[in-house]
Design a protein around this motif. Structure first.
Motif, mmCIF file in Angstrom:
data_model
loop_
_atom_site.group_PDB
_atom_site.id
_atom_site.type_symbol
_atom_site.label_atom_id
_atom_site.label_comp_id
_atom_site.label_asym_id
_atom_site.label_seq_id
_atom_site.Cartn_x
_atom_site.Cartn_y
_atom_site.Cartn_z
ATOM 1 N N LEU A 166 0.838 -1.216 0.116
ATOM 2 C CA LEU A 166 -0.093 -0.018 -0.003
ATOM 3 C C LEU A 166 0.919 1.309 0.000
ATOM 4 O O LEU A 166 0.531 2.280 -0.671
ATOM 5 C CB LEU A 166 -0.830 0.031 1.192
ATOM 6 N N SER A 167 1.901 1.361 0.777
ATOM 7 C CA SER A 167 2.676 2.762 0.731
ATOM 8 C C SER A 167 3.464 2.565 -0.433
ATOM 9 O O SER A 167 3.626 3.577 -1.173
ATOM 10 C CB SER A 167 3.628 2.555 2.293
ATOM 11 N N ASN A 168 4.164 1.520 -0.710
ATOM 12 C CA ASN A 168 4.835 1.601 -2.058
ATOM 13 C C ASN A 168 4.050 0.500 -2.944
ATOM 14 O O ASN A 168 3.543 -0.464 -2.332
ATOM 15 C CB ASN A 168 6.282 0.852 -1.978
ATOM 16 N N PRO A 177 1.719 -7.684 12.724
ATOM 17 C CA PRO A 177 0.900 -6.900 12.495
ATOM 18 C C PRO A 177 1.078 -5.803 11.384
ATOM 19 O O PRO A 177 2.318 -5.575 11.287
ATOM 20 C CB PRO A 177 0.305 -5.982 13.738
ATOM 21 N N LEU A 178 0.197 -5.013 10.501
ATOM 22 C CA LEU A 178 0.831 -4.228 9.316
ATOM 23 C C LEU A 178 1.480 -3.252 10.225
ATOM 24 O O LEU A 178 2.429 -2.424 9.267
ATOM 25 C CB LEU A 178 -0.553 -3.549 8.909
ATOM 26 N N SER A 179 1.415 -2.356 11.342
ATOM 27 C CA SER A 179 1.882 -1.544 11.839
ATOM 28 C C SER A 179 3.527 -1.752 12.071
ATOM 29 O O SER A 179 4.116 -0.866 12.102
ATOM 30 C CB SER A 179 1.630 -1.109 13.131
ATOM 31 N N ARG A 199 14.589 -2.620 -4.740
ATOM 32 C CA ARG A 199 14.022 -1.395 -5.395
ATOM 33 C C ARG A 199 12.571 -1.424 -5.098
ATOM 34 O O ARG A 199 11.689 -2.165 -5.261
ATOM 35 C CB ARG A 199 14.182 -1.391 -6.899
ATOM 36 N N LYS A 200 12.088 0.076 -4.756
ATOM 37 C CA LYS A 200 10.828 0.248 -4.099
ATOM 38 C C LYS A 200 9.872 1.223 -5.268
ATOM 39 O O LYS A 200 10.656 2.344 -5.427
ATOM 40 C CB LYS A 200 10.757 0.841 -2.831
ATOM 41 N N THR A 201 9.090 0.847 -5.745
ATOM 42 C CA THR A 201 8.124 1.731 -6.469
ATOM 43 C C THR A 201 6.977 2.376 -6.004
ATOM 44 O O THR A 201 6.176 1.565 -5.754
ATOM 45 C CB THR A 201 7.862 1.113 -8.010
ATOM 46 N N ALA A 202 6.914 3.619 -5.712
ATOM 47 C CA ALA A 202 5.540 4.014 -5.189
ATOM 48 C C ALA A 202 4.547 4.416 -6.157
ATOM 49 O O ALA A 202 5.019 4.454 -7.503
ATOM 50 C CB ALA A 202 6.235 5.428 -4.416
#
Ligand SMILES: [Zn+2]
Length: 219
Positions: free
Chosen positions: A27-29, A172-174, A37-40
């Protein structure tokens, strides 16, 4: 001499990473690859989505059956189309890059399989978006005789330590970073860890499917 061997080894390992990649869709990326490699989600997509939400709010305030409501509905429809086009454009570019760089791409099916169960709008939109992305990825890979591996939706990619295989009870997602109590690895990046697990599990499945030659080529 030693130096040249080192360089060769380094090139070989970079080569491996490039040929088979695991992707965690988030969700964030939008996408996190096993090479880090992260793609937003790009800004133009976010902007189009924001605009759509605003138009939807305006529509909800109009009196039923009025001419203004009909106009507002048309605007919402136009915005919908803009969002869809922006997203499709982004997904086409990202999937093209991934197909050009890899022989095999590994993804989880969790998100698209859960698509219909999810009632929260934001999550629902993300699910549809992931699903459409995987569809684009799949046909582009096929065109080039490359492979897509879809992992079983119950595979615990986020909860499993990619170093030792230890499976946490809860994740947890957090929790974005965690320490493994079994092997002592600290600061495990949640998303990257998932992407690495996805890649490794996918490699096992490729081997099981008799695609070892593809992997030999990759190493
Ligand atoms: Zn561990």
């Amino acid at each position: 001499m030693i130096r040249s061997i080192k360089i060769k080894l380094l090139t070989a390992s970079l080569h491996t990473v490039r040929k088979v990649t695991g992707i965690d869709l988030g969700l964030s990326n939008f996408a996190i690859e096993s090479n880090g490699r992260k793609t937003a989600n790009p800004r133009f997509v976010k902007r189009a989505e924001k605009n759509l939400k605003r138009k939807q709010r305006q529509l909800s305030r109009k009196t039923k059956g009025s001419a203004n409501r009909a106009k507002a509905r048309l605007l919402v429809a136009k915005c919908h189309e803009k969002v869809a086009n922006a997203r499709a454009d982004f997904q086409h570019k990202l999937s093209r890059t991934l197909v050009d760089e890899n022989q095999a791409v590994i993804v989880e099916t969790l998100k698209s399989a859960n698509m219909m169960k999810n009632r929260k709008l934001a999550k629902h939109i993300a699910d549809v978006s992931w699903h459409n992305f995987v569809v684009k990825l799949e046909y582009k890979l096929k065109e080039q005789g490359k492979h897509l591996v879809k992992l079983d939706q119950w595979y615990a990619s986020s909860k499993t330590c990619h170093c030792c295989g230890h499976k946490m009870e809860e994740m947890p997602l957090s929790v974005r970073k965690w320490d493994c109590p079994s092997c002592g690895t600290t600061d495990i990046d949640r998303d990257l860890n998932a992407a690495l697990n996805i890649r490794d599990k996918g490699i096992l499945e490729l081997k099981a499917a008799g695609q070892s030659s593809l992997l030999m080529e990759a190493v």
